[in-house]
Design an enzyme around this catalytic site. Structure first.
Site, mmCIF file in Angstrom:
data_model
loop_
_atom_site.group_PDB
_atom_site.id
_atom_site.type_symbol
_atom_site.label_atom_id
_atom_site.label_comp_id
_atom_site.label_asym_id
_atom_site.label_seq_id
_atom_site.Cartn_x
_atom_site.Cartn_y
_atom_site.Cartn_z
ATOM 1 N N HIS A 87 -3.472 2.383 -1.248
ATOM 2 C CA HIS A 87 -2.662 3.522 -1.690
ATOM 3 C C HIS A 87 -3.383 4.839 -1.388
ATOM 4 C CE1 HIS A 87 0.458 1.257 -3.623
ATOM 5 N NE2 HIS A 87 -0.320 0.745 -4.564
ATOM 6 N N HIS B 265 -6.668 -2.951 -3.158
ATOM 7 C CA HIS B 265 -5.265 -2.559 -3.344
ATOM 8 C C HIS B 265 -5.140 -1.044 -3.526
ATOM 9 C CE1 HIS B 265 -1.106 -3.349 -4.961
ATOM 10 N NE2 HIS B 265 -1.340 -2.190 -5.557
ATOM 11 N N GLU B 266 -5.904 -0.503 -4.470
ATOM 12 C CA GLU B 266 -5.792 0.932 -4.770
ATOM 13 C C GLU B 266 -6.301 1.799 -3.623
ATOM 14 O OE1 GLU B 266 -3.987 1.923 -7.064
ATOM 15 O OE2 GLU B 266 -3.820 0.057 -8.203
ATOM 16 N N HIS C 239 -3.278 5.879 2.258
ATOM 17 C CA HIS C 239 -1.909 6.304 2.537
ATOM 18 C C HIS C 239 -1.695 7.739 2.040
ATOM 19 C CE1 HIS C 239 2.618 4.905 2.419
ATOM 20 N NE2 HIS C 239 2.399 5.863 3.288
#
Length: 596
Positions: A392, A388-389, A395
């Site tokens: 981010h 998940h991280e 991105h």
């Protein structure tokens, strides 16, 4: 599980390298001094911007100060999060915060000045200095706010009321974080111990139903006791939103909240309507949960109980990273190379140590690289958090590399897309690889519960916000009874007829801090729906979607969020992405039910 008693025990390659921001504190102090000196220069522009040359000089200096300030702040925050007990790190962050306030104060004159100009004058300024082209789009975007900006004296008056208007939120934070004292629960030795939020998160998932019930009652007890006070703070917060929307000439509080992202209210309404029309699979999952737990009466404290027990996978960090690289292979070799860089160049702080900030996050630092905080615990949840991280993180990295500073930061509206795409790719990879039936059931259940929390619960919250604000706009008094009735009705609508309501259910509104940041939670649901659509297409081998998605990750805030998503094939102005997401959920529930 790998445990460490101090940060010094953690291997260097599992700790982030803050020297990439500042090699030492002396360099931090040098930037601090430079910013302090620049504050006086920024103030000099107040009343002195008369042409393109002075406008450019101000904007250029402001951006330079912003660049350094972000570095100062990031270094201080990351340093403190390594060990929140260190007073020198606390002081460093306090100084960075105070400096930020001074910079904001020194530049506060600019927006009223800008909006006092007419478009012709601004165009003339831009024509004078070529460098102003860089700022042009941002400057004219500010003009969208012109109908909603008041006269200078009125704006000054409103700014002075800022602290008073934020009082309901501040009061709730104090109640929720400082004053709330949860009831007691029984530990394994039969002793009564105080309940904490961390302990509640564990106990509400306990296989022992009595422990879940005890924790649930103890957790809700202080909220029920403080119901009138909290209702008063929430009512005041909602009335403030409604009043400010009227003062600033917005049609409604909802439309005021959506304005910054340029999102039409139909997107919000579509989300709620499409979800409620396709709610049957969630009701079916609740029915399956009741049947699997073998309960005559399913209650709210049964909604997080494990349906598949005995699945404890030990996943060391090295293995987790290898699994992530395999799972995210559909995103292409360039994406995987970035992930390898994260690990090899020490962008990630991996281990849980005494004093370290809990949880996980990604912080993009423009001009440097992203930093990711984990508290890795060698389990499946930690693997999902890593993936998940890192979504981010990629991105942030791509937006920083492909966008100038002015458009490098992406909107909260699109923030959860990249992280959730990664989670969907991971769950599909694990399901494809896993042959053990029990583990497959566990993974499916994990995905369904992720869906439930990130999508359905957030849509329910979004509808609660909409209904209560509409009541305030119609002059209906807001109090405990109104909040209770609204929340209880929505909970029944979303979770269906198979739940027997305890008295506490209707007080769910009293514990949600997001309600003090109006119309925010819907973004979790729209982001999740967008990610489901994109991940499904990418797994189908759709090269056009993959290419447009990678381009999206490089886009920062170069366009409005809805436009960025449209370029990937996700049109949230139509109900189709939401409907497709709910079909996906229905498929998961059907598959899960067939395996039980």
């Amino acid at each position: 599980m790998t445990t460490y008693q101090s940060r010094s025990e953690v291997p260097a390659h599992e700790k982030w390298n803050l020297a990439d921001i500042y090699p030492n504190l002396e360099k931090w102090e040098e930037d601090f001094t430079r910013i302090e000196q620049s504050i006086a220069k920024l103030k000099e522009f107040d009343g002195a911007i008369t042409n393109g040359k002075t406008l450019f000089a101000f904007l250029k200096l402001k951006e330079e100060v912003s660049y350094k300030l972000k570095h100062l702040y990031a270094y201080s925050m990351l340093k403190l999060d390594e060990d929140t007990r260190v007073t020198s790190s606390q002081a460093l962050l306090d100084r960075a915060k105070a400096l930020s306030v001074k910079v904001n104060s020194a530049t506060s004159f600019f927006m009223p000045f800008l909006l006092s100009l007419d478009e012709i004058t601004l165009k003339e300024f831009i024509a004078e200095v070529e460098g102003l082209k860089y700022f042009e789009e941002d400057l004219f975007d500010s003009f969208r706010y012109k109908p909603h900006v008041l006269k200078k004296e009125q704006e000054e008056l409103l700014s002075q009321l800022g602290e008073a208007l934020s009082a309901p939120s501040v009061t709730f934070k104090m109640i929720n974080n400082a004053d709330i004292k949860f009831g007691e629960v029984t530990d394994k030795n039969g002793n009564k111990i105080p309940l904490t939020r961390g302990l509640y998160a564990k106990l509400i998932e306990d296989e022992n139903r009595q422990k879940r019930c005890e924790a649930y009652k103890a957790y809700y007890k202080p909220y029920v006791e403080a119901k009138n006070t909290i209702a008063s703070t929430l009512s005041a917060a909602i009335k403030n939103n409604v009043t400010l929307a009227r003062i600033r000439n917005y049609p409604s509080a909802l439309e005021k909240a959506l304005f910054a992202d340029n999102v039409p209210k139909e997107v919000y309404l579509n989300l709620i309507e499409a979800t409620k029309q396709n709610i049957a699979p969630l009701h079916e999952y609740i029915r399956i949960r009741k049947e699997k737990l073998n309960l005559e009466e399913l209650r709210q404290y049964d909604l997080s109980a494990p349906l598949v027990s005995g699945v404890k996978q030990e996943i060391p960090y090295e293995k987790a990273y290898e699994t992530m690289l395999k799972a995210l292979a559909p995103l292409g070799d360039d994406y995987l190379e970035i992930l390898k860089e994260f690990k090899n160049s020490r962008y990630i702080d991996v281990r849980e140590t005494p004093g370290k900030r809990s949880g996980a996050y990604n912080l993009g630092v423009y001009g440097v690289h992203p930093y990711i905080l984990l508290n890795y615990r060698d389990d499946l949840d930690s693997l999902f958090t890593l993936v998940h991280e890192c979504g981010h993180g990629v991105h942030s990295k791509l937006s920083s590399e492909y966008q100038p500073q002015i458009t490098a930061s992406y909107s909260i509206f699109v923030a959860e897309v990249a992280s959730t795409v990664n989670e969907v790719l991971l769950i599909q990879y694990l399901l494809n690889e896993e042959k053990d039936l029990k583990v497959r059931k566990y993974l499916l259940n994990h995905f369904i519960d992720l869906f439930k929390g990130t999508f359905f619960t957030q849509v329910m919250f979004a509808e609660f916000e909409m209904k209560t604000h509409e009541m305030a706009e119609r002059g209906i008094p807001l109090n405990v009874d109104v909040f209770n009735k609204t929340y209880e009705t929505l909970f029944r609508d979303y979770y269906g007829p198979d739940i027997v309501f305890d008295e506490e259910v209707k007080y769910g509104w009293a514990r949600i801090p997001h309600f003090y940041r109006p119309f925010y939670v819907y973004k979790y649901a729209t982001g999740f729906a967008s990610a489901i659509h994109l991940a499904t297409k990418i797994l189908e081998g759709d090269k056009k979607t993959l290419n447009s998605y990678i381009k999206f990750l490089k886009s920062g805030s170069s366009d409005y969020p809805l436009e960025l998503l449209k370029k990937t094939g996700v049109d949230l102005t139509s109900p189709v992405p939401i409907e497709n997401t709910l079909k996906k959920f229905g498929g998961l529930v059907k598959e899960f039910g067939s395996l039980l």
